[in-house]
Design a protein around this motif. Structure first.
Motif, short mmCIF file in Angstrom:
data_model
loop_
_atom_site.label_atom_id
_atom_site.label_comp_id
_atom_site.label_asym_id
_atom_site.label_seq_id
_atom_site.Cartn_x
_atom_site.Cartn_y
_atom_site.Cartn_z
N PHE A 67 12.33 -33.99 -62.09
CA PHE A 67 12.74 -34.58 -63.36
C PHE A 67 12.10 -35.95 -63.46
N ALA A 98 14.28 -32.52 -57.55
CA ALA A 98 15.49 -31.71 -57.56
C ALA A 98 15.34 -30.43 -56.74
N SER A 126 27.40 -30.67 -54.60
CA SER A 126 27.04 -31.05 -55.96
C SER A 126 25.72 -31.84 -55.95
N GLY A 127 24.83 -31.46 -56.86
CA GLY A 127 23.59 -32.21 -57.04
C GLY A 127 22.46 -31.81 -56.12
N CYS A 128 22.59 -30.71 -55.38
CA CYS A 128 21.52 -30.35 -54.42
C CYS A 128 20.44 -29.48 -55.05
N GLY A 129 20.59 -29.12 -56.33
CA GLY A 129 19.51 -28.40 -57.00
C GLY A 129 19.80 -26.93 -57.26
N LYS A 130 21.04 -26.51 -57.14
CA LYS A 130 21.38 -25.09 -57.31
C LYS A 130 21.17 -24.65 -58.77
N SER A 131 21.78 -25.39 -59.69
CA SER A 131 21.66 -24.99 -61.10
C SER A 131 20.22 -25.13 -61.60
N VAL A 132 19.53 -26.15 -61.13
CA VAL A 132 18.15 -26.34 -61.56
C VAL A 132 17.29 -25.16 -61.10
N ASP A 167 15.46 -27.88 -68.80
CA ASP A 167 15.43 -28.93 -69.80
C ASP A 167 14.08 -29.67 -69.68
N LEU A 181 18.21 -38.08 -55.40
CA LEU A 181 16.99 -37.25 -55.36
C LEU A 181 15.76 -38.03 -55.80
#
Ligand code: ATP
Ligand code: MG
Length: 345
Positions: free
Chosen positions: A31, A40, A60-66, A76, A296
């Motif tokens: 990003f 990410a 949380s925030g480790c890049g799973k959803s990305v 995005d 990150l």
């Protein structure tokens, strides 16, 4: 369903029915933000077989959803960019397809359900209309047939009185029922792969268990591959076949679920396991992993986990990051000291 799949196969050039339904190879996503570049996803790879459940686990925030968004082509952009890697659907690299082709894959072969059903469903249309639209658009069904299929699907996901509920709007359903509607939407076009991003975190524990059981049942019936994204190691134990543990945008351990539970080979996985509440240790303090994951935009050199790790030595604080060592023929761990961590079996 088989003729359906054959029709779908013809529609996409280069598809090899013998290749795996999903393979992610060395995926990189960054990003580009005002505060710098957030790395990410930094070289994530995993395979998914038909009928297999692969859990992707991490804080949380480790890049799973990305990772999931990159697979689905819904990143995005800007600020997010895929800067490397391959995402193969039965041998076809989705990243090389034109958007029109990619959209076909997204609707028909690889589907996704999200954490928050309310924001994923359209509030101004009934759930029946939204389901029927899928059949009308992608299968060319008549209005009447599409509506009948919508009722069948609500039945399939065990929504009581489906015939009446099909005329309700999303907000008229409870959280758990809404999640069932979203599962119905995702399964409507018989996908071979379903990506479920934290599908139950917004629900209470009993409803969570019901939704997970439903997903597992539907997956078995359809021999569908399931990528289950979660930060809850308890959920994973019951349903997953294999686990990819992520930390700061990397997979740091990959193994079958039993191996991971019996004998984690990465200190981070071990920490996650030790932070699951256990009834037999009631009264003992939960040992959560100390400290926080790195920003990150500023991942420490060497192993990203080193500032929180009890095993860390100088080698862990220097680049390059530890490679994925082959712990056994069927598992890998990115820790220089995996033998010590894993201990004797
Ligand atoms: N739209 C965005 N703009 C800028 N950075 C983003 C954006 N989306 C994600 N990121 C970056 O990617 C990182 C990983 O986000 P991601 O949503 O994949 O985390 P996650 O593992 O799914 O966490 P959670 O368990 O909280 O859902 C974030 O920490 C953030 O740095
Ligand atoms: Mg997420």
């Amino acid at each position: 369903m088989s003729t359906d799949v054959n029709v779908k196969m013809e529609a996409l050039a280069g598809v090899d029915p013998d290749a795996l339904p999903l393979q992610v190879k060395d995926l990189h996503v960054e990003f580009r933000t005002r505060n710098g570049i957030a790395h990410a996803v930094n070289g994530v790879s995993f395979d998914l077989r038909a009928g297999e459940t692969r859990a992707i686990l991490g804080e949380s925030g480790c890049g799973k959803s990305v990772t999931a968004q990159a697979i689905m082509g819904i990143l995005d952009t800007p600020p997010g960019f895929i800067t490397g890697g391959e995402i193969l659907y039965r041998g076809v690299d989705l990243l090389k397809l034109p958007e029109s082709e990619r959209r076909k894959v997204r609707a028909n072969r690889v589907a996704m359900i999200f954490q928050d059903a309310l924001s994923a469903l359209n509030p101004v249309f009934t759930v029946g209309f939204q389901l029927a639209e899928l059949f009308r658009k992608h299968r060319g069904m008549s209005r009447q047939d599409a509506k009948a299929r919508a009722v069948e699907l609500l039945d399939l996901v065990k929504i009581p009185a489906a015939k009446q509920r099909v005329n309700d709007y999303p907000h008229q359903f409870s959280g758990g029922m809404r999640q069932r509607v979203m599962i119905a939407m995702a399964l409507a076009l018989d996908p071979e792969v379903l990506i479920a991003d934290e599908p139950t975190t917004a629900l209470d524990v009993t409803v969570q268990a019901q939704i997970m059981a439903l997903l597992a049942e539907l997956q078995r019936e359809r021999n569908m591959g399931l990528v289950l994204i979660t930060h809850d190691m308890g959920v994973v134990a019951d349903v997953a076949d294999r686990i990819s543990v992520m930390y700061a945008g990397r997979v740091i351990e990959e193994a079958g679920v039993n191996d991971i539970y019996a004998n984690p080979a990465h200190p981070y996985t071990k920490g996650l396991l030790e932070s699951i509440p256990r009834l037999d240790l009631k009264g003992h303090e939960l040992s959560a992993i100390k400290g926080l994951p790195p920003m990150l935009t500023n991942i420490p050199p060497g192993c990203a986990f080193n500032p929180r790790c009890g095993y860390a030595q100088d080698v862990c604080r220097q680049d390059p990051a530890p490679p994925l060592y082959q712990v056994s023929p069927s598992r890998t761990a990115a820790c220089h000291f995996w033998k010590e961590v894993k201990g004797d079996e």
